[in-house]
Each structure stands twice: as structure tokens, then as C-alpha cells.
Scaffold this motif. Sequence first.
Motif, short mmCIF file in Angstrom:
data_model
loop_
_atom_site.label_atom_id
_atom_site.label_comp_id
_atom_site.label_asym_id
_atom_site.label_seq_id
_atom_site.Cartn_x
_atom_site.Cartn_y
_atom_site.Cartn_z
N ASP A 461 47.34 32.32 32.07
CA ASP A 461 46.78 34.02 32.42
C ASP A 461 47.95 34.27 34.36
O ASP A 461 48.07 35.51 33.67
CB ASP A 461 45.50 33.52 33.90
CG ASP A 461 44.40 34.30 32.25
OD1 ASP A 461 45.18 34.02 31.10
OD2 ASP A 461 43.01 33.16 32.95
N ARG A 465 49.90 37.44 33.98
CA ARG A 465 49.57 38.41 35.55
C ARG A 465 51.14 38.82 36.40
O ARG A 465 51.70 39.90 36.83
CB ARG A 465 48.48 37.50 36.16
CG ARG A 465 48.75 38.64 37.55
CD ARG A 465 47.76 39.54 37.20
NE ARG A 465 47.17 39.60 36.27
CZ ARG A 465 45.39 39.83 36.81
NH1 ARG A 465 45.42 39.74 38.47
NH2 ARG A 465 44.36 39.25 35.49
N GLY A 605 41.52 42.49 30.14
CA GLY A 605 43.25 42.74 30.52
C GLY A 605 44.00 43.66 30.41
O GLY A 605 44.33 43.92 31.04
#
Length: 858
Positions: A461, A465, A605
Amino acid sequence: MKLNKQWLSDISLKNKKLYYKLNIIVGLFFVFPVFGFLFYAVKYDFIEDKTLSVFLVALLIFSFLGFLILRHIFNSMINISKRISEKLHNDISGYHVENGSDELTNIIHSFSAIEHQFKDTFEQLEKKSSKISMLKELSDLCYITYDTEELMYITLERALKLANANVGSVLMLEPDKNKFIIKANIGLGDLVKVGDRIDFDKSITRFAVINKSPLLVNDIEKDSRFGRGNRPLYGTKSFICMPIKTINEIIGVLTVSRKDVDVPFIQDDVEALTSLLSGAAFTYENLRLLKENEKKDEFISKLGKISKTINSSLKGRELIYAVLNEIQSLILFELAIIMVTDESNPDKLIVYDFFSHRPVSLSKGNCYSYKGSIFEKVIKQGTTLIVNSTQSFSNEMEKELLFDQGYNSCILTALRMQGNVEGVLALSASKTDILHKTSEFIDLARNNLSFALERNKLSLDVIKRDHELETLKNIGNTLAMSTFDIDKVLQYAMDMIHAVMNVEAGSLFILHDSILEFKIAFGKEAETLQKFNIKLGQGICGYVASQGKPLIVNDTAQSPHFFPEFDKIIGFNTRSVLCVPMISQGRVLGVIELINKINGSFVPGDEKLLESIVSSLVIAMENARLYQETTSMAEHERGLRQVFQKFVPMEVVDKIVYGNDKEKAIIDDFRRLTLLTLDIRGFSKLAKEIGPQKTVAMLNYFFSIMGGAIFNHHGIVDKYLGDGFLALFGAPVPTSMDADNAIAAALEMKASMEDISHRFVQEIGIPLVIGISIHTGEVVVGNIGFDKKMDYTVIGDSVNTAFRLQNLVKPIHNGILISENTRRAAQLPLDLHEMGEYEIDSTIGTLKIYELLGQRQY
């Protein structure tokens, strides 16, 4: 004849007391010798000898003394016999004195009884010593061996020896208490073997467990408690079942019996075995605790290794394999399968990874619906299940993942991440008992593997990100530095979306009059959509535009908003859609639609990333729009300034340019203002002495400081009067503090006069003196003049009053005079000196005047 026998019995010494025997002894040793001596004395005529009487008296005396001594001795013997008999009668059960026997015989019998008692006691001591020796051997085993099965076998040997038996077994309860497992066996041949399991409910030994006490059976065939023949099973009619007790519970049963000997067991045998089994149970418990401590030490060691592994630099699959490898040293599994829930479809599990030393028919990424399977039970209950036989599976998912891999048993446990069940760990093995033995470590495996998976997820993540943030940064920077041409901004945004989002196609629509007009597209459908428009509310795009909310559809066939006619028109197969609205200030500008995510489904997401990109795009669109509006406003402002700067001060121009419709017009306005006049004393004489050049320079220096004081307190200089000026407070924008601002400006100017006068003295040798007057009143403010020349100024009686106050201030060195009107308009406390009432003008009448000394502090 009978009388003779009775007479002989009466005179016999047999069974006579010591006193009787003493009388016989005295008679034999005294009476008969004395009579014989007297007989011979008479016969031989020496009875008349004088010494004979003395001799007889002495004989009688000494004989009597001898009799007394013998009687005393016999009394002691009688008392000793009596005390010994009473003592033995009280201390030895079954002891009694024979009737008619004398005291010596009783003493002999007593010593015989004592001898027998010593013999019995010695035998008991030997038995106790044997028991103690056996118990010591069992205790020593705790330090010699860690094998509990060896301990149970030796215990059984000693039990058979103590009970004089030759057949026996040790049965230990399994953890679930449903079966006994044979741990030791002597004398039963092939009837039972070590390792055999016996149902708890079918074994008579269960009564020893249930009652928590020994079970003594004298004759199994006649015992009404059981009601069945068991001689072939137990080897004898009589046997003992002894519970093996630890501090907390009964862990098993020991049985003993005598083969081919029908001698029943007695309670003494039970008591002998009780002591033995107490020691055996104590030793067994010690061994168990030692093993538990070893397991705890091993557990802590493995936990430390796993923690180091998780905190190491390993990532991804390497980290998962390293953790599973450490777990395998505790739980002897042969296949580990890690499954996680599908983010886009929570009713499905995806094979995240698997760990095996031999080939298996599994593939990473395979997706399974777990409804109706054992996996559903594990996920919903968040628990651990042990399956003893994979052959019992009927669900297709269970068969493919567990049974078809060739393993007999498995453990399934829920994987929790961030407090929620996010997957299942399946551990399989060929032998059923392997997983049972090590199942206590399953919590360790589950928790640490969950932690490793969560760490991997967080790492991915973070990487994702960071990539998204870098993408958004690049998009934001590029859009911020790009052209203000909206079409080019939209094209660049779609190019960036195409590069970032892994989709087959995408399009952008702009909302205009309830119609979504096609603007830009990429992918296979781009050319087809060139002249394609969508009504508001039609299809997924129309629905998102009407609702102003993003929408994910991973199965268009199940969506009520999907309009299949679009696919027919453009010749495209739409499987999944992500659509996000473009919103600015609560108004929908359009939508961006992405179609068919490659290798997966759209997840939240993806929605957040696209929303972030759309936010930057909307800002760029707004920037372009504002740029166009700003350019138009700047042209308009330049026109206004060119017109008004010729006629009015800069403040008035700014008011005209930046004013709004709610404010009053600033031309020809009748308003209450505070006026301030400044005058230099003796200016005409000063100008003649220093000349025009120095006059101009010194005036510019003077007005720069005084004008600065006016501007510092929100006033404007209306006009310069050669040796002074007129300042306005309250124009063009009035405030409630206009009088206070004028007073503050006057005090600042007065305070600056020391430095100004000092410089005048240095430059021209003459000090400078001023006078300031302040008045508040009604004036007309606006553009005064004609079409070729106009000034923004004020006119009215209040202006004249302000100038006339200058005549009153001349006598005061750098003095400040204010009118009664100004004093009333001021809100802050003032330090004043009343000058009196003066008639300033016939139209105004008298006016009270004050000298301003300063401002008071609260």
C-alpha cells in the motif's frame, strides 16, 4: 479309678500356680528333712542335746527367711506375668491367656506373641521399604528419562510386583476424553497392543475415572455392576483398576490381574498400589511440566525468530516463506495454503500463496466461492477447525484445495488483519495425529502469519500510495504549469489516466444543458465515441452525473444502471466500469468513465485514485476559467483606471474598481467626515530665507513624514496648500473610528516634530513649528470641477470651520486644537484642556474648543 486320677491330678504340678509349686518346694526342702532329722535324733538319742534346740530354732528361722525370699521372688514373677499379659492383651489383637496355666507359662507365651509381632512388623517394614524403593526409582526416573511411556511401563512392572500379579496395562486418556490409548502392556499378549485406542464408553476402566477411586472386582462374572462375561478380555475374574491422579485431574488408569490364578485381590493390594500410583502420577506430572517448559522455551525461541524475520528486510513472498518455514518447525505440516478474501467480492477467496516441498495442483490467484464450505464456517466464526479425514469433504472447493492434494488431515484457522477476518490458513499433513500433537501452536502460526501478511499489505500500500502520490504530483505540477486552454488540459489529463490506470478504455464527458457531450477518449472505443452524447440519468455515466457520486460496477450484467445498447452502438464488450463525477463548487461539470480493468476488478483504491486525479483536473479547469475571467477583468480595470486617475485620488479609483453593488455611490455624496488641517508657522519668511530649491526639498521631506502619519491611520490627503494640507478621515470609506484615527494621526505628527525640527536646524539653521486643527462635520464629497478638470474633494461649512480653527492654534507651539464635535465623535478617552467657547462663523454660532494633550490609558 476315677478318684485316683482326680487325686493324681490334684497333686500334680501341671497347670498349677506358682504359690502351689512354692508350697510343694518348701515341703520337699524343709518339712521332710526336719522330720527325718528328728527321727534320727530320737533313734540315736541326741535329742536331749542342749544345742539341738538352738539348731532347730535357727533352722526354723532361716527356713522361714528363705521361704519369704522365695515368696517375694515368686510374687515378682507373678506381677511380671500379669503386667505382660495385660500389655499384650491391649496392644496385640487376638492375644489371650490360656486358662489354668501358671505365670511362667504365661511369660513364655507372651514372649512368643512378641516374637510373632516383631516378625509381622518386620515383614511390613520390608514391604514399606520395597514400596519406598519403588517410589524412589520412579522419582529417580524423573532425572534419568523424559519418556513418559517408559515411566508408565516401569510403574506397571512395580505394580504387578506389589500386587503379586502378572497381567496388567496402563491406559491414558486422550485430550478429548473420548478414548483410552494403551501406553504400557504386560501379560496380555496380542489381545491389546501399545498404541491401541479403546472407546471410553465401552471400557470398564471408565468407572475408575468417573468415580475418581479404585475399582476392585473380585469376580467379574458375578459382579452385578457390569452384567457381562469379560474373562477373555481381562485374563482373570478378579482385577483392580487404579485411577492415575495428578493434582488437577485423572489422566489414565492402571489395571492389574492374575493370569491362571483365581486368588481374588483384597483391599491391602489397593492400598499398596495407591501409594505407588501417587508417586508415579507425581513423577509423570513433573515430566509433563518439564516438557511444557521445554515447549514454552521452544515457543519463545521460535517467537523470537519469527519476530526477527518479520522485522527483517525481507518482503513479499520471501517474508511469507521465511515465516512459514519457522512455523513448520513447530507445526509439522506438509502443505500450507494462504487464502485471502477478494476485495471486490467478499464472498470469494483468492489463493494468495502456498508452501509445499512437493508438487501440488495449485495456482496463485485462483478465486473460489466459499459459500457452503468449511471455509465459510471458519471465516464466520473466526475460529480454528481440525479435520481428521479430508475424505469427508463434499464441497468442490474443499476437494480441490484439500483432498486432491493427497493429504489425510488438515487444520483451518482464520487470519485476522486489523481486527477483521481477512482470510484462511490451511495446514495439511499425511498423518492425522501430527497436527493434533502440535495444534497448540496454531495461534502462534495464525497471529504471526497475519502480521506478516498485514506488513506485506502495508508495504504494498505504501509503495502504491507513493506511486499514486508521485503520479498526482506530476499531474498537478503539469496541469499547474500547462496552458490555460481547457481542451489541452482535458487531453493531458486523460493521457495521464491512461498511463496510470490499468484499463482497456476510458472517456470524458462534459455536462451541458442536461446532456453529457463527448469530449475525449482513449482505447478501442475512442473513434466510435466522437459524436456520442448521453442524456442525464441514462446509463452509468448519466446516473453518476445526476447523482454526483462515484460508482464501481464489476459485473455490468447485474447492474440496473448499465445501458447495454451502448455496447451495441460502439461494438464494445463492457464487463466492469468505474465512473467518477467532476464537481466544482457543488456543480457537476462532467464525468470520467473507465471500462474493463485488466487482470482484476475495480476496488475502492482505484476509485480514490481517480477521484484525486479528477480533483486536480477540476482545479486545472477552474484555473483556466478563472484565467479567462481574470484577463477580462484586468482589461476592464485598466479602462477604469485610465478614465478615473485623471480626476480622483488612487483610493477613489480603487474604490470604483473593487467596490460592489451594495455600497453607495462615491460621487456627490453628503457625508459626515473628520477634517484635519496642518499649517507651518512663518512659512513665507522661511521660504524667502532659504530659497525655492531648499524650500521644495525641505517641504517634500516634511510632507513625506506628515503624509505617512495620515496614511498610517486610514486617512487621505485631499489637497496641499503650500505651507500645509487638508486631510480627510471617512472618505471614500467611512468607519466608526474616523475621529479617533484623525486624533491618532495628529498626535503622531506632533511626536515627530522634534526630529523634523532638529533636521531643519541642522540643514537651514531655523527650527520648524506647526499647528494642527481637527473638526468633525457634514460636507459634500465627490468630483468637483468641469469636464476638463475635476478633483475628488470636499466642500461645505465644516471645511471652513476646520481652517478657521488654525487662527486659534497659532499661539500654541506645535499645538493641536479639536472642536466639540470631534470630542463627541471620539470613542477613546482623551487628555484635553478646555480653551473656551468661540464664535467661529455666524452660521454655526459659538463652538467649544479644546487643546489635545494626548490620549488617556484605560
